[in-house]
Design a protein around this motif. Structure first.
Motif, PDB file in Angstrom:
ATOM      1  N   GLN A  23     -48.066  44.638 109.655  1.00 27.47           N
ATOM      2  CA  GLN A  23     -48.789  44.642 110.889  1.00 27.47           C
ATOM      3  C   GLN A  23     -50.273  45.209 110.571  1.00 27.47           C
ATOM      4  N   HIS A  24     -50.536  46.193 109.615  1.00 24.35           N
ATOM      5  CA  HIS A  24     -52.021  46.575 109.549  1.00 24.35           C
ATOM      6  C   HIS A  24     -52.840  45.592 108.903  1.00 24.35           C
ATOM      7  N   VAL A  25     -52.186  44.947 108.013  1.00 23.93           N
ATOM      8  CA  VAL A  25     -52.808  43.791 107.372  1.00 23.93           C
ATOM      9  C   VAL A  25     -53.145  42.667 108.290  1.00 23.93           C
ATOM     10  N   GLU A  26     -52.150  42.451 109.217  1.00 26.13           N
ATOM     11  CA  GLU A  26     -52.511  41.398 110.284  1.00 26.13           C
ATOM     12  C   GLU A  26     -53.664  41.774 111.051  1.00 26.13           C
ATOM     13  N   LYS A  27     -53.670  42.899 111.615  1.00 25.70           N
ATOM     14  CA  LYS A  27     -54.813  43.477 112.286  1.00 25.70           C
ATOM     15  C   LYS A  27     -56.113  43.332 111.769  1.00 25.70           C
ATOM     16  N   GLN A  28     -56.057  43.391 110.157  1.00 26.97           N
ATOM     17  CA  GLN A  28     -57.272  43.051 109.585  1.00 26.97           C
ATOM     18  C   GLN A  28     -57.584  41.545 109.250  1.00 26.97           C
ATOM     19  N   LYS A  29     -56.756  40.539 109.928  1.00 31.29           N
ATOM     20  CA  LYS A  29     -56.957  39.279 109.880  1.00 31.29           C
ATOM     21  C   LYS A  29     -56.847  38.671 108.302  1.00 31.29           C
ATOM     22  N   ASP A  30     -56.128  39.390 107.498  1.00 26.52           N
ATOM     23  CA  ASP A  30     -55.958  38.785 106.336  1.00 26.52           C
ATOM     24  C   ASP A  30     -54.598  38.002 106.570  1.00 26.52           C
ATOM     25  N   TRP A  31     -54.525  36.848 106.573  1.00 26.62           N
ATOM     26  CA  TRP A  31     -53.592  36.173 107.258  1.00 26.62           C
ATOM     27  C   TRP A  31     -52.531  35.782 105.891  1.00 26.62           C
ATOM     28  N   GLY A  32     -53.191  35.360 104.554  1.00 23.72           N
ATOM     29  CA  GLY A  32     -52.533  35.087 104.000  1.00 23.72           C
ATOM     30  C   GLY A  32     -51.443  36.226 103.301  1.00 23.72           C
ATOM     31  N   GLN A  33     -52.189  37.393 103.153  1.00 19.97           N
ATOM     32  CA  GLN A  33     -51.307  38.842 102.644  1.00 19.97           C
ATOM     33  C   GLN A  33     -50.338  39.006 103.644  1.00 19.97           C
ATOM     34  N   ALA A  34     -50.566  39.110 104.872  1.00 16.15           N
ATOM     35  CA  ALA A  34     -49.910  39.394 105.902  1.00 16.15           C
ATOM     36  C   ALA A  34     -48.702  38.458 106.076  1.00 16.15           C
ATOM     37  N   PHE A  35     -48.660  37.115 105.809  1.00 15.06           N
ATOM     38  CA  PHE A  35     -47.467  36.210 105.675  1.00 15.06           C
ATOM     39  C   PHE A  35     -46.687  36.697 104.685  1.00 15.06           C
ATOM     40  N   GLU A  36     -47.348  36.904 103.400  1.00 15.20           N
ATOM     41  CA  GLU A  36     -46.332  37.338 102.256  1.00 15.20           C
ATOM     42  C   GLU A  36     -45.735  38.292 102.490  1.00 15.20           C
ATOM     43  N   LEU A  37     -46.042  39.508 103.221  1.00 15.03           N
ATOM     44  CA  LEU A  37     -45.332  40.563 103.574  1.00 15.03           C
ATOM     45  C   LEU A  37     -44.199  40.423 104.480  1.00 15.03           C
ATOM     46  N   TYR A  38     -44.619  39.712 105.761  1.00 13.31           N
ATOM     47  CA  TYR A  38     -43.665  39.371 106.602  1.00 13.31           C
ATOM     48  C   TYR A  38     -42.504  38.511 105.944  1.00 13.31           C
ATOM     49  N   ALA A  39     -42.942  37.438 104.949  1.00 17.44           N
ATOM     50  CA  ALA A  39     -42.052  36.728 104.776  1.00 17.44           C
ATOM     51  C   ALA A  39     -40.767  37.340 103.783  1.00 17.44           C
ATOM     52  N   CYS A  40     -41.274  38.406 103.168  1.00 13.71           N
ATOM     53  CA  CYS A  40     -40.176  39.086 102.095  1.00 13.71           C
ATOM     54  C   CYS A  40     -39.634  40.185 102.920  1.00 13.71           C
ATOM     55  N   CYS A  41     -39.688  40.487 104.303  1.00  8.08           N
ATOM     56  CA  CYS A  41     -39.252  41.654 104.975  1.00  8.08           C
ATOM     57  C   CYS A  41     -38.090  41.387 106.026  1.00  8.08           C
ATOM     58  N   ASN A  42     -37.166  41.892 106.014  1.00  3.86           N
ATOM     59  CA  ASN A  42     -36.032  41.786 106.862  1.00  3.86           C
ATOM     60  C   ASN A  42     -35.999  42.515 108.051  1.00  3.86           C
ATOM     61  N   TYR A  43     -36.947  43.195 108.290  1.00  2.00           N
ATOM     62  CA  TYR A  43     -37.129  44.183 109.378  1.00  2.00           C
ATOM     63  C   TYR A  43     -36.986  43.402 110.753  1.00  2.00           C
ATOM     64  N   PRO A  44     -36.470  43.828 111.750  1.00  2.58           N
ATOM     65  CA  PRO A  44     -36.479  42.998 113.077  1.00  2.58           C
ATOM     66  C   PRO A  44     -37.734  42.842 113.679  1.00  2.58           C
ATOM     67  N   GLY A  45     -37.963  41.497 113.843  1.00  8.59           N
ATOM     68  CA  GLY A  45     -39.199  40.962 114.390  1.00  8.59           C
ATOM     69  C   GLY A  45     -40.164  40.276 113.256  1.00  8.59           C
ATOM     70  N   ALA A  46     -39.875  40.641 112.040  1.00  7.91           N
ATOM     71  CA  ALA A  46     -40.686  40.261 110.902  1.00  7.91           C
ATOM     72  C   ALA A  46     -40.880  38.919 110.740  1.00  7.91           C
ATOM     73  N   ARG A  47     -39.908  38.067 111.041  1.00  6.80           N
ATOM     74  CA  ARG A  47     -40.026  36.605 111.062  1.00  6.80           C
ATOM     75  C   ARG A  47     -40.763  35.869 112.131  1.00  6.80           C
ATOM     76  N   ALA A  48     -40.618  36.497 113.339  1.00  5.12           N
ATOM     77  CA  ALA A  48     -41.356  36.037 114.370  1.00  5.12           C
ATOM     78  C   ALA A  48     -42.955  36.346 114.049  1.00  5.12           C
TER      79      ALA A  48
END
Length: 550
Positions: free
Chosen positions: A256-281
């Motif tokens: 979420q922090h990385v997404e707020k920094q608008k680093d879309w690529g790294q934010a996606f990589e973190l969300y993609a390997c995360c199973n926390y509820p809401g990560a996929r959305a």
């Protein structure tokens, strides 16, 4: 209720209780140092043990003897004398300038560093900043303050004691005050039988994993360089499920922090390997923001085929039309929402202070024959908690491992319901034959004041309980309970603000209140739609302030 603890060494007795508890349940995963501490500590004089515990429980690592004033201990220097040979306490430790400033008064700082009159008048923080470059080395306290009449101690054993606290509580959020609050009667906890397998940590690796994860979280919160934080964040799953759930949550927060920094690529990589509820959305949204629309739509379709929860399904329904439009796809038929009654009110702005929107609407709608209560999430969760008290506090392995649990440790785990399905089903079956009222009333009387993750004792009066049981059909309560159990973390919130009862007619209506400019939140929409779909009486009240007459 006692207002003063009669035993002046209560904190020492509590500390001994923790050591005995750990020795009896966790001896196989303790280090040699921890075992030696537990074995040696009881042999020291009482005053020395008490002093060490007082220092462990206080903030910081370095203390002046003159500040360790405890009537039951007596002379701190004498009590410390028996601790020094153990190495748990150090006299005249080497400390930094920052640590020195934590110990000294402004007048002492001025004397030690021969500050000018102007320098003595500024704040300590400014004095520290001005001196830091010239005094960057660490020194013994006596080297900093040669003429001090005081003695200074550090407690290197504090890290060991923090590990023991972690092993006992299973977290670093709870501390020694839990004992005091319980002794004073301020907090009451359900008494649960503990089996040999009821442990928060199964192996030493679990303890080390937790501590490494906690250190990573602290570095992230402190604002350390993100590449360094990510390098220390474990990417492999932990063997312990509840510790791994903490790892997933931290990864989500960092993403979420990385997404707020608008680093879309790294934010996606973190969300993609995360199973926390809401990560996929969130991963889909990041792909959309990155204008990787085809990838986002492909992931959305996979998610729609097997949504993880109602919350995700709701988010996907919101994202899908936008993505289809951006990809040039034909729009899907509009989804028809269930009908929900709407109540529009125009009331004068209150003149008295401390008013609140829900209270204004409650008082306006209330009648002698139809009282209105502000309940929000308290009522339905409390009815659920009272009905299902037994399975919630069932002593299954890993659920409870110390006497100060407000609720089971696995409350938000994916298999919470499955592990207790038979007991929960037995409770919900009571809603089919009327026995549920006796169970709820009995638990309301016998469990009064005991900590619960669901029951809001301060909000659940006997009058409210009686009206709820008289006016809410058992079928409605069963539907609410079933939905709570589907996703406890998401579905225990979002209930309407108010409930109105018509006792003579044995009926009720739930009312969500929205003031000027407010809108329904996602979890509120989900509950409103669920209630409407099951023909439960529910309304949304929109309040506007009436214009004063000219």
């Amino acid at each position: 209720m006692r207002t003063v603890l009669e035993n002046e060494f209560y904190y020492l007795d509590n500390f001994h209780q923790v050591l005995e508890w750990i020795a009896g349940r966790y001896s196989d995963l303790l280090t040699d140092e921890e075992q030696a501490f537990i074995a040696t500590f009881p042999s020291l004089p009482q005053a020395s043990r008490a002093l060490l515990v007082r220092m462990v429980m206080r903030k910081g690592m370095v203390f002046r003897a003159s500040k360790l004033n405890y009537a039951e201990i007596g002379c701190a220097v004498e009590a410390a004398r028996h601790l020094l040979p153990t190495g748990w306490l150090q006299c005249d430790p080497v400390i930094t300038l920052d640590e020195l400033f934590e110990l000294l008064l402004k007048a002492e700082i001025g004397t030690i560093f021969s500050l000018s009159l102007h320098e003595k008048s500024v704040r300590k923080a400014e004095q520290l900043a001005a001196l830091r470059e010239a005094f960057c080395d660490a020194r013994a306290f006596s080297a900093w303050y040669r003429d001090s009449p005081d003695t200074v101690y550090s407690i290197p054993v504090k890290a060991l004691c923090e590990r023991l606290r972690l092993i006992f509580f299973g977290n670093l959020r709870q501390d020694w005050t839990e004992f005091v609050l319980s002794d004073l009667g301020l907090f009451q906890y359900e008494k649960v039988e503990f089996s040999a397998s009821s442990r928060g940590f199964r192996t030493r690796r679990d303890v080390d994993d937790y501590l490494a994860l906690h250190q990573c979280k602290e570095r992230f919160r402190a604002g350390d360089a993100l590449p360094d934080v990510l390098a220390s964040l474990p990417r492999e799953h932990f063997d312990n499920e509840w510790i791994d759930s903490r790892r997933e949550r931290l990864m989500f927060q960092i993403a979420q922090h990385v997404e707020k920094q608008k680093d879309w690529g790294q934010a996606f990589e973190l969300y993609a390997c995360c199973n926390y509820p809401g990560a996929r959305a969130r991963a889909i949204r990041v792909l959309e923001k990155h204008e990787r629309h085809a990838e986002a739509h492909a992931l959305l379709e996979r998610a729609q085929a097997a949504p993880e929860s109602d919350a995700e399904r709701q988010q996907l329904l919101r994202i899908a039309p936008r993505l289809r439009r951006k990809l040039g796809h034909q729009p899907l038929p509009s989804r028809r929402n269930p009908f929900v009654a709407r109540l529009d009110l125009s009331l004068p702005m209150p003149l008295e202070p401390n008013w609140w929107v829900e209270g204004i609407v409650r008082d306006h709608l209330a009648r002698a024959d139809a009282p209105v209560f502000y309940v929000e999430n308290a009522l339905i969760n409390s009815l659920f908690g009272l009905l299902c008290w037994r399975p919630i506090f069932s002593a299954i392995p890993g659920a409870f491992f110390h006497p100060f649990h407000r609720g089971p440790a696995d409350l938000h785990s994916a298999d919470f319901y499955r592990r207790r399905e038979r007991e929960f089903r037995a409770c919900l079956d009571q809603l089919d034959d009327g026995r549920y009222q006796d169970t709820i009333r009995a638990n309301y009387d016998s469990k009064r004041g005991i900590q619960s993750p669901f029951v809001a004792w301060e909000a659940l009066s006997a009058e409210l309980l009686d009206m709820a049981l008289a006016c809410i059909p058992a079928l409605h309560l069963k539907k609410w309970c079933e939905r709570i159990l589907l996703d406890i973390k998401a579905n225990r919130n979002g209930f309407p603000d108010l409930i109105q009862f018509w006792p003579v007619e044995r009926r009720y209506n739930m009312i969500e209140v929205k003031g000027p400019g407010d809108r329904l939140q996602d979890n509120q929409l989900r509950w409103i739609e669920y209630c409407a779909a099951h023909q439960m009486p529910i309304s949304v009240c929109y309040l506007q302030w009436a214009q004063p007459c000219s």
